[in-house]
Design an enzyme around this catalytic site. Structure first.
Site, PDB file in Angstrom:
ATOM      1  CD  GLU A   1      -2.972  -0.648   2.398  1.00 52.23           C
ATOM      2  OE1 GLU A   1      -4.005  -0.052   2.071  1.00 52.23           O
ATOM      3  OE2 GLU A   1      -2.700  -0.948   3.563  1.00 52.23           O
TER       4      GLU A   1
ATOM      5  CG  ASP B   1      -5.511   8.636   6.776  1.00 55.13           C
ATOM      6  OD1 ASP B   1      -5.124   9.060   7.876  1.00 55.13           O
ATOM      7  OD2 ASP B   1      -6.289   9.281   6.046  1.00 55.13           O
TER       8      ASP B   1
ATOM      9  CE  LYS C   1      -2.309  10.662   6.367  1.00 52.50           C
ATOM     10  NZ  LYS C   1      -2.907  11.831   5.719  1.00 52.50           N
TER      11      LYS C   1
HETATM   12  P1  5GP Z   1      -7.348   4.634   4.864  1.00 51.58           P
HETATM   13  O1  5GP Z   1      -8.394   3.688   4.355  1.00 51.58           O
HETATM   14  O2  5GP Z   1      -6.264   3.960   5.668  1.00 51.58           O
HETATM   15  O3  5GP Z   1      -7.965   5.796   5.588  1.00 51.58           O
HETATM   16  O4  5GP Z   1      -6.700   5.332   3.631  1.00 51.58           O
HETATM   17  C1  5GP Z   1      -6.031   4.683   2.667  1.00 51.58           C
HETATM   18  C2  5GP Z   1      -6.020   5.472   1.384  1.00 51.58           C
HETATM   19  O5  5GP Z   1      -6.352   6.855   1.555  1.00 51.58           O
HETATM   20  C3  5GP Z   1      -4.634   5.483   0.824  1.00 51.58           C
HETATM   21  O6  5GP Z   1      -4.400   4.337   0.052  1.00 51.58           O
HETATM   22  C4  5GP Z   1      -4.614   6.768   0.027  1.00 51.58           C
HETATM   23  O7  5GP Z   1      -5.113   6.546  -1.272  1.00 51.58           O
HETATM   24  C5  5GP Z   1      -5.543   7.683   0.761  1.00 51.58           C
HETATM   25  N1  5GP Z   1      -4.800   8.619   1.635  1.00 51.58           N
HETATM   26  C6  5GP Z   1      -4.746   8.637   2.978  1.00 51.58           C
HETATM   27  N2  5GP Z   1      -3.962   9.627   3.437  1.00 51.58           N
HETATM   28  C7  5GP Z   1      -3.501  10.264   2.325  1.00 51.58           C
HETATM   29  C8  5GP Z   1      -2.612  11.368   2.136  1.00 51.58           C
HETATM   30  O8  5GP Z   1      -2.064  12.011   3.043  1.00 51.58           O
HETATM   31  N3  5GP Z   1      -2.364  11.703   0.826  1.00 51.58           N
HETATM   32  C9  5GP Z   1      -2.934  11.066  -0.223  1.00 51.58           C
HETATM   33  N4  5GP Z   1      -2.631  11.505  -1.445  1.00 51.58           N
HETATM   34  N5  5GP Z   1      -3.755  10.018  -0.075  1.00 51.58           N
HETATM   35  C10 5GP Z   1      -4.037   9.612   1.191  1.00 51.58           C
END
Ligand code: 5GP
Length: 178
Positions: free
Chosen positions: A99, A103, A131
């Site tokens: 990945e 986040d 993060k």
């Molecule tokens: P999660 O499901 O863990 O919240 O997020 C995963 C997806 O969110 C990542 O694969 C990415 O595409 C997007 N994402 C999360 N944080 C960021 C960030 O700071 N920048 C960008 N460009 N995409 C993010």
């Protein structure tokens, strides 16, 4: 010709990325010695990281691709949509999901449930960025490039509205310069 990109600062330089990717590839090569893991690239964000990572592996491996979507602009919709599934049957295989960033963890948990139900021999996660402050559901990637603050970042595969994936570094996005 100058190419302006909307970043407040370079968070992780190309050199730092290259060094860390090599270290991760070495760790994976050691852990999977004698095995042939299937590495699954999560499109589109992990594309640059994935290609650099696999180039540095010193083991046989298979490759496959999945495409997911959950973000619009700088906000997560909280709902994961599967746009492209892997082609291979993963039963009894050693699977490593690659990945771009973890986040909230919602995408990771979605993938863990989806792929875990297909009965792989093992299932691990490798992410370039994490993060941890923003986590909503529990997931701990075994292989992690860099832990970062809760800021929206672009570059090295990560986009803002499908732009800036081509930057060779990771930078903190500047909304005022877009
Ligand atoms: P999660 O499901 O863990 O919240 O997020 C995963 C997806 O969110 C990542 O694969 C990415 O595409 C997007 N994402 C999360 N944080 C960021 C960030 O700071 N920048 C960008 N460009 N995409 C993010």
């Amino acid at each position: 010709m100058s190419y302006q990109v909307p970043v407040k600062k370079v968070l992780i330089s190309e050199e730092e990325i290259n060094k860390r990717v090599k270290e991760l590839a070495k760790q994976i090569s050691t852990d999977y010695a004698g095995k042939t893991p299937l590495l699954v690239c999560i499109l589109r964000g992990a594309s640059l990281f994935f290609s650099d990572l696999i180039k540095n592996l010193k083991i046989d491996c298979n490759l496959d691709f999945m495409c997911l979507s959950s973000y619009q602009g700088t906000n997560s919709s909280g709902k994961v949509r599967l746009l492209l599934d892997i082609r291979d049957d993963i039963r009894d295989k050693d699977v490593i999901v690659v990945e771009d960033i973890v986040d909230t963890g919602i995408t990771g948990v979605y993938l863990r449930d989806l792929l875990g139900a297909r009965k792989p021999a093992s299932l691990e996660f490798c992410t370039l960025l994490d993060k941890p402050q923003n986590r909503k559901v529990e997931i701990t990637p075994k292989y992690l490039g860099f832990s970062i603050e809760n800021e929206f970042v672009i570059g090295y595969g990560l986009d803002y509205n499908e732009l800036y994936r081509n930057l060779p570094f990771v930078g903190v996005f500047d909304e005022t310069k877009k």
